[in-house]
Design a protein around this motif. Structure first.
Motif, PDB file in Angstrom:
ATOM      1  N   UNK A   1     106.610  42.464  31.367  1.00  0.00           N
ATOM      2  CA  UNK A   1     105.758  42.795  32.498  1.00  0.00           C
ATOM      3  C   UNK A   1     104.649  43.764  32.083  1.00  0.00           C
ATOM      4  N   UNK A   2     103.412  43.387  32.392  1.00  0.00           N
ATOM      5  CA  UNK A   2     102.252  44.234  32.122  1.00  0.00           C
ATOM      6  C   UNK A   2     101.889  45.049  33.345  1.00  0.00           C
ATOM      7  N   UNK A   3     101.915  44.394  34.510  1.00  0.00           N
ATOM      8  CA  UNK A   3     101.494  45.062  35.737  1.00  0.00           C
ATOM      9  C   UNK A   3     102.166  44.418  36.943  1.00  0.00           C
ATOM     10  N   UNK A   4     102.462  45.222  37.948  1.00  0.00           N
ATOM     11  CA  UNK A   4     103.073  44.732  39.176  1.00  0.00           C
ATOM     12  C   UNK A   4     102.284  45.284  40.361  1.00  0.00           C
ATOM     13  N   UNK A   5     101.845  44.407  41.266  1.00  0.00           N
ATOM     14  CA  UNK A   5     101.052  44.828  42.419  1.00  0.00           C
ATOM     15  C   UNK A   5     101.566  44.131  43.676  1.00  0.00           C
ATOM     16  N   UNK A   6     101.110  44.598  44.849  1.00  0.00           N
ATOM     17  CA  UNK A   6     101.541  44.005  46.117  1.00  0.00           C
ATOM     18  C   UNK A   6     100.463  44.233  47.161  1.00  0.00           C
ATOM     19  N   UNK A   7     100.481  43.387  48.214  1.00  0.00           N
ATOM     20  CA  UNK A   7      99.491  43.562  49.259  1.00  0.00           C
ATOM     21  C   UNK A   7      99.587  42.500  50.329  1.00  0.00           C
ATOM     22  N   UNK A   8      98.453  42.238  50.982  1.00  0.00           N
ATOM     23  CA  UNK A   8      98.389  41.301  52.111  1.00  0.00           C
ATOM     24  C   UNK A   8      97.273  40.286  51.859  1.00  0.00           C
ATOM     25  N   UNK A   9      97.539  39.042  52.292  1.00  0.00           N
ATOM     26  CA  UNK A   9      96.550  37.981  52.171  1.00  0.00           C
ATOM     27  C   UNK A   9      96.275  37.363  53.540  1.00  0.00           C
ATOM     28  N   UNK A  10      94.986  37.172  53.869  1.00  0.00           N
ATOM     29  CA  UNK A  10      94.569  36.509  55.094  1.00  0.00           C
ATOM     30  C   UNK A  10      93.621  35.375  54.729  1.00  0.00           C
TER      31      UNK A  10
ATOM     32  N   UNK B   1      88.430  34.748  53.553  1.00  0.00           N
ATOM     33  CA  UNK B   1      89.733  35.279  53.184  1.00  0.00           C
ATOM     34  C   UNK B   1      89.628  36.779  52.945  1.00  0.00           C
ATOM     35  N   UNK B   2      90.783  37.421  52.971  1.00  0.00           N
ATOM     36  CA  UNK B   2      90.886  38.848  52.659  1.00  0.00           C
ATOM     37  C   UNK B   2      92.136  39.040  51.815  1.00  0.00           C
ATOM     38  N   UNK B   3      91.963  39.577  50.621  1.00  0.00           N
ATOM     39  CA  UNK B   3      93.048  39.800  49.669  1.00  0.00           C
ATOM     40  C   UNK B   3      93.083  41.291  49.407  1.00  0.00           C
ATOM     41  N   UNK B   4      94.098  41.961  49.942  1.00  0.00           N
ATOM     42  CA  UNK B   4      94.139  43.426  49.898  1.00  0.00           C
ATOM     43  C   UNK B   4      95.309  43.904  49.060  1.00  0.00           C
ATOM     44  N   UNK B   5      95.011  44.645  47.999  1.00  0.00           N
ATOM     45  CA  UNK B   5      96.050  45.283  47.191  1.00  0.00           C
ATOM     46  C   UNK B   5      96.368  46.648  47.804  1.00  0.00           C
ATOM     47  N   UNK B   6      97.618  46.846  48.178  1.00  0.00           N
ATOM     48  CA  UNK B   6      98.029  48.125  48.767  1.00  0.00           C
ATOM     49  C   UNK B   6      98.613  49.065  47.717  1.00  0.00           C
ATOM     50  N   UNK B   7      99.216  48.480  46.673  1.00  0.00           N
ATOM     51  CA  UNK B   7      99.843  49.287  45.631  1.00  0.00           C
ATOM     52  C   UNK B   7      99.739  48.555  44.294  1.00  0.00           C
TER      53      UNK B   7
END
Length: 210
Positions: free
Chosen positions: A52-61, A68-74
């Motif tokens: 694993x290099x990177x791990x992210x999370x968020x919301x997609x609309x 569209x809206x792709x939002x990284x929260x963390x």
């Protein structure tokens, strides 16, 4: 700027044997039957050895066409928005907004998979990929070899995309899993506009290369 090209799809699994064209049928059904969608996502980037290099999370609309809206929260906040005319990338920590033309930003990228349309088949070769992990898979290979990704795989639960896997030119793979998916959700149009902070640096690349 890598996140400009990791823009993307949707959920779960069915336990019946695949029939010929199941993944391709699911891809077409998604474009034809889904007008709006909201989902949470988890994104993991791994190297060629699976580390694993990177791990992210968020919301997609998503709202068709082209919004569209792709939002990284963390672990840090970044927002990618298309209002149908322009494509905005807001790095909140850097207080910088990059603006591009939608057609140039979406060409042969995962975001184009969400928008669908005739441009999809002109940009990708689409092939059936059988069943794996209870999902029907389809493989998309860019027709032009100068993009960031060498292959994209999408796993479907019915007509809903559940996972995406994107192989890049460096041998790395980005894995995206969607949860809490709502199809044809009511989404306020304002969610597909970006309020640019007064103190943000704006890099406007619209019209470049045309």
């Amino acid at each position: 700027m890598r996140y400009l090209r990791l823009v993307f799809l949707v959920v779960m699994a069915v336990a019946m044997p695949a029939h010929a064209g199941e993944g391709e049928d699911a891809l077409q059904a998604f474009y034809q039957n889904v007008d709006t969608l909201r989902a949470d996502f988890e994104q993991v980037q791994v190297d060629e050895d699976g580390a694993t290099i990177q791990r992210t999370a968020g919301e997609f609309l998503l709202a068709r066409p082209d919004r569209f809206r792709w939002s990284y929260r963390e672990p840090y906040e970044q927002i990618i928005v298309s209002d149908g005319d322009a494509f905005y990338f807001h790095d909140v920590d850097l207080s910088q907004v990059t603006v591009r033309d939608v057609d140039r930003s979406l060409r042969a990228t995962p975001a184009q998979l969400l928008a669908g349309g005739k441009a999809l088949e002109s940009a990708f070769r689409i092939e059936e990929a059988g069943r794996r992990d209870g999902l029907a898979w389809v493989t998309l290979t860019p027709r032009e070899g100068d993009g960031d990704f060498t292959e994209i795989r999408i796993g479907f639960d019915g007509s809903r995309p559940a996972r995406m896997e994107l192989d890049d030119q460096l041998g790395q793979t980005t894995q995206i899993k969607f949860t809490d998916v709502v199809v044809d959700a009511e989404i306020a149009p304002a969610r597909f506009t970006l309020e640019i902070p007064d103190d943000a640096t704006v890099v406007d690349g619209r019209g470049e290369g045309q």
